[in-house]
Design an enzyme around this catalytic site. Structure first.
Site, PDB file in Angstrom:
ATOM      1  N   GLY A   1       0.853  -1.193   0.000  1.00 37.25           N
ATOM      2  CA  GLY A   1       0.000   0.000   0.000  1.00 37.25           C
ATOM      3  C   GLY A   1       0.877   1.227   0.000  1.00 37.25           C
ATOM      4  O   GLY A   1       1.047   1.921  -1.002  1.00 37.25           O
ATOM      5  N   ARG A   2       1.526   1.461   1.162  1.00 32.88           N
ATOM      6  CA  ARG A   2       2.276   2.689   1.384  1.00 32.88           C
ATOM      7  C   ARG A   2       3.329   2.951   0.302  1.00 32.88           C
ATOM      8  O   ARG A   2       3.485   4.086  -0.121  1.00 32.88           O
ATOM      9  CB  ARG A   2       2.966   2.581   2.747  1.00 32.88           C
ATOM     10  CG  ARG A   2       3.626   3.834   3.210  1.00 32.88           C
ATOM     11  CD  ARG A   2       4.453   3.578   4.459  1.00 32.88           C
ATOM     12  NE  ARG A   2       3.830   2.768   5.463  1.00 32.88           N
ATOM     13  CZ  ARG A   2       3.190   3.222   6.554  1.00 32.88           C
ATOM     14  NH1 ARG A   2       3.099   4.517   6.756  1.00 32.88           N
ATOM     15  NH2 ARG A   2       2.662   2.391   7.425  1.00 32.88           N
TER      16      ARG A   2
ATOM     17  N   CYS B   1      -9.019  21.587  18.749  1.00 29.93           N
ATOM     18  CA  CYS B   1      -8.865  21.967  20.153  1.00 29.93           C
ATOM     19  C   CYS B   1      -8.312  20.847  21.021  1.00 29.93           C
ATOM     20  O   CYS B   1      -8.989  20.351  21.927  1.00 29.93           O
ATOM     21  CB  CYS B   1     -10.207  22.441  20.681  1.00 29.93           C
ATOM     22  SG  CYS B   1     -10.733  23.870  19.752  1.00 29.93           S
ATOM     23  N   GLU B   2      -7.149  20.378  20.704  1.00 34.64           N
ATOM     24  CA  GLU B   2      -6.407  19.523  21.627  1.00 34.64           C
ATOM     25  C   GLU B   2      -4.928  19.602  21.274  1.00 34.64           C
ATOM     26  O   GLU B   2      -4.576  19.804  20.111  1.00 34.64           O
ATOM     27  CB  GLU B   2      -6.903  18.082  21.636  1.00 34.64           C
ATOM     28  CG  GLU B   2      -7.020  17.377  20.334  1.00 34.64           C
ATOM     29  CD  GLU B   2      -7.580  15.965  20.543  1.00 34.64           C
ATOM     30  OE1 GLU B   2      -6.846  15.122  21.062  1.00 34.64           O
ATOM     31  OE2 GLU B   2      -8.742  15.726  20.195  1.00 34.64           O
TER      32      GLU B   2
END
Ligand code: LLP
Length: 421
Positions: free
Chosen positions: A277-278, A346-347
Site C-alpha cells: 500500500g504505502r 482543540c487539543e
C-alpha cells in the site's frame, strides 16, 4: 522518487503548479501524482517479473475511485479488508478475480457479497472464520478459494501500532498450529485451499524480518504439500517502508525486495501475490495547507495551519514525521525559524511537528506535507465539524478534483433530529 519538485521557484505536482490548484480548489487539499503511483506499482510488478504474480494494491492506504481505476488499468489487483472496500474496487472496474479479501473480522454478509461478485481468494485468519465462510459458500453452492494467514512470530521492527506478525498480535494463526488448521480447512466442504498468506507489519525499513517470515512460509509450504495440500499461491503481504525524512537511511527498494522473495520462495514454483500500500501511494501524495497565523508563544513560535489532525492523523497517532515544505521555493541563504506546526483542532495532540526548522513563513503562505498519499485522506474524519477535504489527481499538465469538498450543509444534514425532540 516522486513528482513533487520545484520548478522556477514553485512547487509542482508533475507539470501543474501547486499554487494554481490551491487557487482553484482552496486549502487544505490532498494532491496525488499519477506518474508516481504508476511508477511505484510498476517497480513492484517488474521486481516479480521472474514468476507468475499479481501486485494487489492495499487500497486501505488510498481508496479514491480515480486512483483505483488508474492502478487497475495498469494491471494491479486490489487487497480489500471490508465490504466497503470490495464495493469500491468493483465500482472502479476491478474484476473479482483480481481482488483478495483480507482482515480478521469478515462478516457473513461481506463473504456473501464477495462470493457472489467474484473473488480471487479470501485470506482467512481463524477457525471460526473458516467455518462461517464454508457455511456461506455451501449456501451459495460454491467453494471459496482460501489461503490461511499465518502468524510467523517475527518482529517486524516497526511502530508497535502497525506491527502484526508477533504471536501477541491479533492477526493470523500461529504458524505452529498451521498444519492442524489446514487439515480442518481441507475437511470443510465450502473451502478450497490454494495457498498461504503472511503479513507482518507496515513501514518495514529492513528486508531481514520479511526474509525470516518468508523462510518460515517456505518451510510450511513443503510440510503442507507433504500433508497432501495443493499449495499453488503465496500471498506475502505488504509492508515495505518509504523514506519519510530525507536522510540517508532509505529503505530497500522493490527490486531488492523482489530478489529476496525469489531467494526465499522462488524454488517452490508458486504464484506470488503481494499487497503493498504505502510504497505505492505514500510518496505519491501531498497534503497542501495554508498558514492561518504565526503566533508567538513563550519561547516558541506556532505555525497555525488550516489543516489539522482530522485531515492527517499520522503525527498524532504514530508520532509520524512528515517533511513539511513551502510551496514557494525559499531563496538561497534564506532565514530559518523553528516552528511548532499545529492545526486549529482543540487539543494539544493536534501538532504536526515540534520545533521544526523551516524557512521563515507568514500568514497566507502555503506548505506541503510530503509522503501523505498513504493513510492520509483515508484516515481523515470530520472532528471539530471540519468537512473532509478535497482530493486532486494530476497527470502531466492536467488536474482534476477526484473528491470535492462537501458543503457545510451536506455535512450537517446527515444528522436527523427526531420528531419527538
Ligand atoms: N496487507 C495487509 C493485510 C495489511 O494489514 C496492510 C496494512 C497492508 C497489506 C499494506 O501495508 P503497507 O504496504 O501499506 O505497509 N495507518 C498506518 C498503517 C496501517 C497499516 C495497516 N495494514 C500508518 O499510517 O502508518
Amino acid at each position: 522518487m516522486d513528482h513533487f519538485l520545484y520548478r522556477d521557484g514553485q512547487l509542482m505536482a508533475e507539470d501543474v503548479a501547486i499554487a494554481q490548484i490551491a487557487a482553484e480548489v482552496g486549502t487544505p487539499f490532498y494532491v496525488y501524482s499519477s506518474a508516481t503511483l504508476l511508477r511505484h506499482f510498476k517497480l513492484f510488478d517488474e521486481a516479480l517479473a521472474w514468476t507468475d504474480h499479481l501486485v494487489c494494491f492495499a487500497m486501505k492506504s488510498l481508496s479514491n475511485q480515480a486512483v483505483l481505476t488508474l492502478l487497475g488499468d495498469a494491471g494491479a489487483g486490489m487487497d480489500v479488508v471490508s465490504g466497503g472496500e470490495y464495493r469500491r474496487a468493483r465500482a472502479a472496474g476491478i474484476s473479482g478475480d483480481r481482488i483478495v479479501f483480507s482482515g480478521i473480522g469478515k462478516t457473513r454478509e461481506e463473504m456473501r457479497i464477495a462470493l457472489e461478485g467474484g473473488i480471487r481468494q479470501f485470506n482467512v485468519e481463524s477457525e471460526p472464520e473458516m467455518e462461517a465462510l464454508s457455511d456461506v459458500a455451501v449456501g451459495l453452492g460454491v467453494q471459496a478459494p482460501i489461503t490461511v494467514r499465518v502468524n510467523p512470530d517475527v518482529d517486524a521492527k516497526t511502530h508497535a501500532k502497525i506491527s502484526t506478525g508477533k504471536k501477541e498480535d491479533k492477526f493470523g494463526i500461529p504458524i505452529s498450529r498451521a498444519r492442524e488448521v489446514y487439515a480442518m480447512a481441507a475437511a470443510l466442504p465450502g473451502l478450497k485451499v490454494i495457498g498461504i498468506d503472511v503479513h507482518i507489519g507496515s513501514q518495514l525499513t529492513e528486508l531481514e524480518p520479511f526474509r525470516l517470515a518468508y523462510r518460515k512460509v517456505a518451510e510450511l509450504t513443503e510440510q503442507l504439500r507433504a500433508d497432501g495440500h495443493e499449495i499453488t499461491r503465496l500471498d506475502l503481504g505488504g509492508g515495505l517502508g518509504i523514506p519519510y525524512a530525507r536522510d540517508n537511511s532509505a529503505p530497500p527498494l522493490p527490486t531488492d525486495y523482489g530478489a529476496m522473495v525469489q531467494e526465499e520462495v522462488g524454488h517452490l514454483g508458486c504464484e506470488i501475490e503481494i499487497e503493498p500500500g504505502r510504497l505505492i501511494s505514500g510518496n505519491a501524495g501531498l497534503l497542501v495547507a495554508g498558514v492561518i497565523y504565526v503566533k508567538s508563544g513563550e519561547g516558541r513560535k506556532f505555525l497555525i495551519l488550516d489543516a489539522a489532525m482530522n485531515d492527517l492523523i499520522r503525527p498524532a497517532m504514530y508520532e509520524a514525521w512528515h517533511d513539511i515544505i513551502p510551496v514557494v521555493e525559499p531563496a538561497p541563504g534564506h532565514d530559518f525559524t523553528p516552528y511548532d506546526i499545529v492545526g486549529p483542532v482543540c487539543e494539544s495532540g493536534d501538532t504536526f511537528a515540534k520545533e521544526r526548522l523551516m524557512p521563515t513563513l507568514s500568514a497566507g503562505d502555503l506548505v506541503g506535507f510530503r509522503s501523505a498519499g498513504a493513510y492520509g485522506a483515508v484516515m481523515s474524519s470530520e472532528y471539530n465539524s471540519r468537512p473532509l477535504i478535497p482530493e486532486v489527481l494530476v497527470k502531466g499538465d492536467q488536474f482534476a478534483v477526484i473528491r470535492r469538498r462537501p458543503t457545510f450543509d451536506e455535512m450537517i444534514n446527515r444528522d436527523t433530529i427526531p420528531e419527538w425532540l
